[in-house]
Design a protein around this motif. Sequence first.
Motif, PDB file in Angstrom:
ATOM      1  N   ALA A 233       0.823  -1.219   0.000  1.00  0.00           N
ATOM      2  CA  ALA A 233       0.000   0.000   0.000  1.00  0.00           C
ATOM      3  C   ALA A 233       0.854   1.264   0.000  1.00  0.00           C
ATOM      4  O   ALA A 233       0.326   2.370  -0.152  1.00  0.00           O
ATOM      5  CB  ALA A 233      -0.950   0.000   1.186  1.00  0.00           C
ATOM      6  N   CYS A 234       2.164   1.108   0.199  1.00  0.00           N
ATOM      7  CA  CYS A 234       3.032   2.289   0.104  1.00  0.00           C
ATOM      8  C   CYS A 234       4.231   1.979  -0.799  1.00  0.00           C
ATOM      9  O   CYS A 234       5.323   2.493  -0.577  1.00  0.00           O
ATOM     10  CB  CYS A 234       3.454   2.794   1.480  1.00  0.00           C
ATOM     11  N   ALA A 235       3.985   1.171  -1.811  1.00  0.00           N
ATOM     12  CA  ALA A 235       5.071   0.801  -2.726  1.00  0.00           C
ATOM     13  C   ALA A 235       5.580   2.023  -3.490  1.00  0.00           C
ATOM     14  O   ALA A 235       6.753   2.098  -3.849  1.00  0.00           O
ATOM     15  CB  ALA A 235       4.589  -0.274  -3.695  1.00  0.00           C
ATOM     16  N   THR A 236       4.704   2.994  -3.753  1.00  0.00           N
ATOM     17  CA  THR A 236       5.132   4.258  -4.358  1.00  0.00           C
ATOM     18  C   THR A 236       4.615   5.384  -3.459  1.00  0.00           C
ATOM     19  O   THR A 236       3.652   5.182  -2.695  1.00  0.00           O
ATOM     20  CB  THR A 236       4.537   4.457  -5.770  1.00  0.00           C
ATOM     21  N   VAL A 237       5.209   6.554  -3.593  1.00  0.00           N
ATOM     22  CA  VAL A 237       4.756   7.665  -2.738  1.00  0.00           C
ATOM     23  C   VAL A 237       3.317   8.050  -3.074  1.00  0.00           C
ATOM     24  O   VAL A 237       2.545   8.427  -2.185  1.00  0.00           O
ATOM     25  CB  VAL A 237       5.697   8.899  -2.819  1.00  0.00           C
ATOM     26  N   GLU A 238       2.942   7.921  -4.321  1.00  0.00           N
ATOM     27  CA  GLU A 238       1.552   8.276  -4.718  1.00  0.00           C
ATOM     28  C   GLU A 238       0.557   7.331  -4.034  1.00  0.00           C
ATOM     29  O   GLU A 238      -0.468   7.757  -3.500  1.00  0.00           O
ATOM     30  CB  GLU A 238       1.370   8.193  -6.245  1.00  0.00           C
TER      31      GLU A 238
ATOM     32  N   ALA B 136       1.117   5.661  -1.309  1.00  0.00           N
ATOM     33  CA  ALA B 136       1.167   5.934   0.130  1.00  0.00           C
ATOM     34  C   ALA B 136       0.258   7.108   0.473  1.00  0.00           C
ATOM     35  O   ALA B 136      -0.525   7.046   1.436  1.00  0.00           O
ATOM     36  CB  ALA B 136       2.606   6.220   0.563  1.00  0.00           C
ATOM     37  N   LEU B 137       0.341   8.159  -0.305  1.00  0.00           N
ATOM     38  CA  LEU B 137      -0.461   9.352  -0.032  1.00  0.00           C
ATOM     39  C   LEU B 137      -1.963   9.024  -0.111  1.00  0.00           C
ATOM     40  O   LEU B 137      -2.732   9.373   0.791  1.00  0.00           O
ATOM     41  CB  LEU B 137      -0.090  10.437  -1.061  1.00  0.00           C
ATOM     42  N   ALA B 138      -2.361   8.313  -1.152  1.00  0.00           N
ATOM     43  CA  ALA B 138      -3.781   7.989  -1.324  1.00  0.00           C
ATOM     44  C   ALA B 138      -4.260   7.042  -0.218  1.00  0.00           C
ATOM     45  O   ALA B 138      -5.315   7.249   0.391  1.00  0.00           O
ATOM     46  CB  ALA B 138      -3.997   7.349  -2.696  1.00  0.00           C
ATOM     47  N   ASN B 139      -3.462   6.019   0.088  1.00  0.00           N
ATOM     48  CA  ASN B 139      -3.917   5.016   1.066  1.00  0.00           C
ATOM     49  C   ASN B 139      -3.880   5.554   2.496  1.00  0.00           C
ATOM     50  O   ASN B 139      -4.749   5.222   3.309  1.00  0.00           O
ATOM     51  CB  ASN B 139      -3.078   3.748   0.920  1.00  0.00           C
ATOM     52  N   CYS B 140      -2.896   6.400   2.783  1.00  0.00           N
ATOM     53  CA  CYS B 140      -2.858   7.009   4.131  1.00  0.00           C
ATOM     54  C   CYS B 140      -4.030   7.967   4.304  1.00  0.00           C
ATOM     55  O   CYS B 140      -4.601   8.067   5.395  1.00  0.00           O
ATOM     56  CB  CYS B 140      -1.541   7.756   4.349  1.00  0.00           C
ATOM     57  N   THR B 141      -4.397   8.651   3.237  1.00  0.00           N
ATOM     58  CA  THR B 141      -5.564   9.542   3.312  1.00  0.00           C
ATOM     59  C   THR B 141      -6.800   8.724   3.695  1.00  0.00           C
ATOM     60  O   THR B 141      -7.571   9.104   4.589  1.00  0.00           O
ATOM     61  CB  THR B 141      -5.791  10.238   1.946  1.00  0.00           C
ATOM     62  N   THR B 142      -6.965   7.574   3.078  1.00  0.00           N
ATOM     63  CA  THR B 142      -8.116   6.698   3.387  1.00  0.00           C
ATOM     64  C   THR B 142      -8.105   6.309   4.869  1.00  0.00           C
ATOM     65  O   THR B 142      -9.137   6.358   5.553  1.00  0.00           O
ATOM     66  CB  THR B 142      -8.057   5.423   2.507  1.00  0.00           C
ATOM     67  N   LEU B 143      -6.929   5.933   5.379  1.00  0.00           N
ATOM     68  CA  LEU B 143      -6.865   5.463   6.778  1.00  0.00           C
ATOM     69  C   LEU B 143      -7.052   6.623   7.765  1.00  0.00           C
ATOM     70  O   LEU B 143      -7.705   6.453   8.802  1.00  0.00           O
ATOM     71  CB  LEU B 143      -5.539   4.739   7.028  1.00  0.00           C
TER      72      LEU B 143
ATOM     73  N   LEU C 258       4.217   2.261   8.716  1.00  0.00           N
ATOM     74  CA  LEU C 258       4.756   1.725   7.456  1.00  0.00           C
ATOM     75  C   LEU C 258       5.902   0.789   7.783  1.00  0.00           C
ATOM     76  O   LEU C 258       6.779   1.144   8.575  1.00  0.00           O
ATOM     77  CB  LEU C 258       5.340   2.867   6.615  1.00  0.00           C
ATOM     78  N   GLU C 259       5.917  -0.376   7.168  1.00  0.00           N
ATOM     79  CA  GLU C 259       7.043  -1.304   7.363  1.00  0.00           C
ATOM     80  C   GLU C 259       8.135  -1.010   6.343  1.00  0.00           C
ATOM     81  O   GLU C 259       7.846  -0.884   5.148  1.00  0.00           O
ATOM     82  CB  GLU C 259       6.578  -2.755   7.160  1.00  0.00           C
TER      83      GLU C 259
END
Length: 266
Positions: free
Chosen positions: A89-94, A96-103, A113-114
């Motif tokens: 879910a954070c393989a790319t910065v884009e 990461a930004l979208a998925n962190c926004t959801t959470l 983030l691991e």
Amino acid sequence: MPAITLTTLQGLKHKGEPITMLTCYDATFAHLASQAGVEVLLVGDSLGMVLQGHDSTLPVSVADMAYHTASTKRGNQGALIVADLPFMACATVEQALANCTTLMQAGAHMVKLEGNAWLADTVRLLTERGIPVCVHMGLTPQSVNLLGGYKVQGREDAQARQLREDALALEHAGAAMILLECVPSALATEVTQAARVPVIGIGAGNATDGQVLVLHDMLGLSLSGRVPRFVKNFMAGQASIAGALQAYVEAVKDRSFPASEHGFNA
Ligand code: KIV
């Protein structure tokens, strides 16, 4: 209790008072754990194993994490909620930004983030955009296939040096918390002393700034029957789950947990 913030946790590190953290996936346990004084609720992707019955955390989706984060938020009584970014879910910065926004919109106050130094740009970007980040280092279960199993990390000198450097590089990039899983106690102590942000341990000895366990593990619930060395069953001798949660908080606060038998040597 007043709502726990990053400032509260920073203050606890400063005072030398251990921080209590447990995984949590739903409203009922969020209510019980936060009432018992657990300061940080981690909506961990361990839910893939303990709730969904998978043999690793890899199948967990962002939608799963958002569902359990929102459930946890509804029962929470003032703890800080940290939500895991699941596999890829954070393989790319884009991403990461979208998925962190959801959470964050589901109710998280911080994301976890691991990874290691490669995460620096992502950590910087998220932090600049107002999303606090905890970096999970050492044994990172999403990389179980690369690591060849759930093994202690940082036993060799070169590996230990790399982990120390990466932790400080991620702190420099903006990480507000570091979580160390299954590393030798002496290495965890060094990172804790060097870092300005709170360092939370699981299988990392008792000199870190705080402790975390998987809720089901500390309640003595196991699907596989295999209990990791760093786990203690806090239900033993307790008449209720509330009692077990209270006993965990007390044992972390007075540093009687983890004992030396729960940790690892280099
Ligand atoms: O997902 C999880 O429960 C975790 C803990 C093992 C720290 O990351």
